[in-house]
Design an enzyme around this catalytic site. Structure first.
Site, PDB file in Angstrom:
ATOM      1  N   TYR A   1      82.081  49.164  39.381  1.00  0.00           N
ATOM      2  CA  TYR A   1      81.396  50.597  39.562  1.00  0.00           C
ATOM      3  C   TYR A   1      79.902  50.375  38.911  1.00  0.00           C
ATOM      4  O   TYR A   1      78.676  50.596  39.467  1.00  0.00           O
ATOM      5  CB  TYR A   1      82.174  51.617  38.974  1.00  0.00           C
ATOM      6  CG  TYR A   1      81.207  52.977  38.554  1.00  0.00           C
ATOM      7  CD1 TYR A   1      81.165  53.696  39.836  1.00  0.00           C
ATOM      8  CD2 TYR A   1      80.760  53.439  37.562  1.00  0.00           C
ATOM      9  CE1 TYR A   1      80.093  54.919  39.875  1.00  0.00           C
ATOM     10  CE2 TYR A   1      79.805  54.403  37.519  1.00  0.00           C
ATOM     11  CZ  TYR A   1      79.624  55.382  38.630  1.00  0.00           C
ATOM     12  OH  TYR A   1      78.875  56.353  38.445  1.00  0.00           O
TER      13      TYR A   1
ATOM     14  N   SER B   1      73.427  55.929  41.390  1.00  0.00           N
ATOM     15  CA  SER B   1      74.342  56.903  42.364  1.00  0.00           C
ATOM     16  C   SER B   1      73.860  56.690  43.726  1.00  0.00           C
ATOM     17  O   SER B   1      74.769  57.315  44.615  1.00  0.00           O
ATOM     18  CB  SER B   1      74.445  58.208  41.861  1.00  0.00           C
ATOM     19  OG  SER B   1      75.044  58.549  40.742  1.00  0.00           O
TER      20      SER B   1
ATOM     21  N   TYR C   1      73.720  66.327  42.314  1.00  0.00           N
ATOM     22  CA  TYR C   1      74.710  66.775  41.027  1.00  0.00           C
ATOM     23  C   TYR C   1      74.641  68.192  41.361  1.00  0.00           C
ATOM     24  O   TYR C   1      74.885  69.053  42.056  1.00  0.00           O
ATOM     25  CB  TYR C   1      73.918  66.249  39.917  1.00  0.00           C
ATOM     26  CG  TYR C   1      73.331  64.957  39.994  1.00  0.00           C
ATOM     27  CD1 TYR C   1      74.317  63.943  40.009  1.00  0.00           C
ATOM     28  CD2 TYR C   1      72.287  64.490  39.749  1.00  0.00           C
ATOM     29  CE1 TYR C   1      74.014  62.525  39.951  1.00  0.00           C
ATOM     30  CE2 TYR C   1      71.748  63.146  39.941  1.00  0.00           C
ATOM     31  CZ  TYR C   1      72.594  62.142  39.882  1.00  0.00           C
ATOM     32  OH  TYR C   1      72.445  60.849  40.078  1.00  0.00           O
TER      33      TYR C   1
ATOM     34  N   LYS D   1      76.785  55.317  45.740  1.00  0.00           N
ATOM     35  CA  LYS D   1      77.907  55.944  45.996  1.00  0.00           C
ATOM     36  C   LYS D   1      78.039  56.430  47.714  1.00  0.00           C
ATOM     37  O   LYS D   1      79.270  56.275  48.202  1.00  0.00           O
ATOM     38  CB  LYS D   1      77.901  57.273  45.375  1.00  0.00           C
ATOM     39  CG  LYS D   1      77.944  57.161  43.896  1.00  0.00           C
ATOM     40  CD  LYS D   1      78.011  58.263  43.032  1.00  0.00           C
ATOM     41  CE  LYS D   1      78.160  57.938  41.287  1.00  0.00           C
ATOM     42  NZ  LYS D   1      77.733  59.181  40.661  1.00  0.00           N
TER      43      LYS D   1
ATOM     44  N   VAL E   1      70.128  58.284  38.879  1.00  0.00           N
ATOM     45  CA  VAL E   1      69.408  58.520  37.724  1.00  0.00           C
ATOM     46  C   VAL E   1      68.194  57.465  37.476  1.00  0.00           C
ATOM     47  O   VAL E   1      67.590  57.456  36.504  1.00  0.00           O
ATOM     48  CB  VAL E   1      70.338  58.423  36.457  1.00  0.00           C
ATOM     49  CG1 VAL E   1      71.241  59.798  36.414  1.00  0.00           C
ATOM     50  CG2 VAL E   1      71.380  57.244  36.181  1.00  0.00           C
TER      51      VAL E   1
HETATM   52  N1  GLU Z   1      75.587  54.603  36.459  1.00  0.00           N
HETATM   53  C1  GLU Z   1      75.394  56.098  36.259  1.00  0.00           C
HETATM   54  C2  GLU Z   1      76.408  56.641  35.567  1.00  0.00           C
HETATM   55  O1  GLU Z   1      77.743  56.459  36.075  1.00  0.00           O
HETATM   56  C3  GLU Z   1      75.201  56.793  37.614  1.00  0.00           C
HETATM   57  C4  GLU Z   1      74.647  57.902  37.258  1.00  0.00           C
HETATM   58  C5  GLU Z   1      73.966  58.574  38.402  1.00  0.00           C
HETATM   59  O2  GLU Z   1      72.837  57.888  38.942  1.00  0.00           O
HETATM   60  O3  GLU Z   1      74.156  59.697  38.958  1.00  0.00           O
HETATM   61  O4  GLU Z   1      76.333  57.259  34.829  1.00  0.00           O
END
Ligand code: GLU
Length: 304
Positions: free
Chosen positions: A188, A63, A240, A66, A258
């Site tokens: 993604y 993430s 999160y 992002k 993650v």
């Molecule tokens: N590729 C992971 C997902 O979409 C990213 C999650 C993350 O790092 O928050 O579930």
């Protein structure tokens, strides 16, 4: 400031936390990572580098990507992106579907999965070759051409993307996606599967510490105002449903993934990345969170 001494001490102390968290296993390829790894890398705006532990080992940025895609889209669309994505913390897990239903397909913020999918969707409308564009952008901001997608992780992620797919289709039903959902998921899953080290990530975050200006080539990537906003979003939404707690404990903008990475920065000063794959129950690196809290406390500097 002798950051070397500070991070070496923290690294030594926090190794005892190994075993307290759990490596992400909902994406099978991520579960293959050796859990007991821990790296820290600092890059300062006055060109100093400090590293300890596995700071040069590449890991899946997940993430943290992002932040990069949002930077790319903000650059082109400016404020228009905020018609399709909100700017409030969600207070929900990163992949929750519930809120999206009652908020009619407008994700709370760009750092939960739904919001990131909208950002990736808009990026695809802007670039003919979005996967190449993302890699080029990341290579430019960290000054390293040797950055790639980990195909094994991307495939594993795609094979386990049912929930993200559901988020995509739900938003499409509300008219908030422009591209084909399978293609959006492909891009993604690749952006999440970029492999970078703590050193690469700290260098990549330096333009944010430098108020939008890439310190390596003097290119204004984001305006000062856009950089401020991105930092504010990271501070309020970057971890999160533990974002408030991270702001409380570390007091700096940052983003976790993650894969166990946490990249953060102090405006006007430095970028710091910590990687340790074992996660806490909110999906953030357990050692990473603790490291950042101790670091800003020990150096007596944060944004507050
Ligand atoms: N590729 C992971 C997902 O979409 C990213 C999650 C993350 O790092 O928050 O579930």
């Amino acid at each position: 400031m002798n950051y070397e001494e500070v991070i070496t001490r923290i690294h030594q102390e926090l190794k005892s936390y190994w075993g307290k968290g759990k490596v992400a296993d909902y994406i099978p390829a991520l579960a293959e990572v050796e859990p007991q790894q821990y790296g820290i890398a600092i890059e300062t705006l006055d060109r100093q580098s400090f590293q300890v532990g596995e700071a040069k080992v590449r890991f899946s940025i997940q993430s943290i990507s992002k932040v990069f895609t949002l930077s790319m889209v903000t650059r082109h669309l400016g404020d228009r992106i905020w018609k399709s994505v909100g700017r409030e913390p969600s207070g929900n897990p990163f992949n929750s579907l519930v809120q999206l239903e009652y908020e009619r397909g407008i994700p709370r913020n760009p750092f939960i999965n739904a919001g990131a999918l909208v950002v990736t969707d808009r990026l695809m409308s802007l670039y003919a070759h979005p996967k190449d564009a993302i890699l080029n952008f990341v290579r430019t901001i960290c000054g390293n051409d040797d950055i790639y997608y980990d195909k094994h992780i991307a495939q594993s992620e795609k094979a386990n993307a049912d929930r993200n797919m559901a988020l995509g289709y739900l938003m499409k039903s509300f008219g908030n996606m422009e591209n084909d959902i399978e293609s959006v998921l492909d891009v993604y899953c690749h952006q999440c599967a970029i492999s970078m080290s703590c050193v690469d990530l700290s260098r990549a975050f330096l333009f944010l510490a430098n108020r939008g200006l890439n310190p390596f080539n003097q290119e204004q990537i984001l305006s000062v105002s856009q950089a401020k906003r991105l930092g504010a979003l990271m501070l309020t939404c970057g971890f999160y449903d533990e974002s408030g707690d991270f702001a409380f404990r570390a007091g700096v903008p940052g983003k976790s993934g993650v894969g166990g990475g946490v990249a953060a920065y102090i405006p006007g000063s430095l970028a710091i990345t910590v990687w340790s794959p074992e996660l806490n129950r909110h999906g953030n690196s357990l050692i990473g969170m603790e490291t950042l809290e101790r670091f800003t406390t020990d150096i007596r500097n944060s944004i507050f």
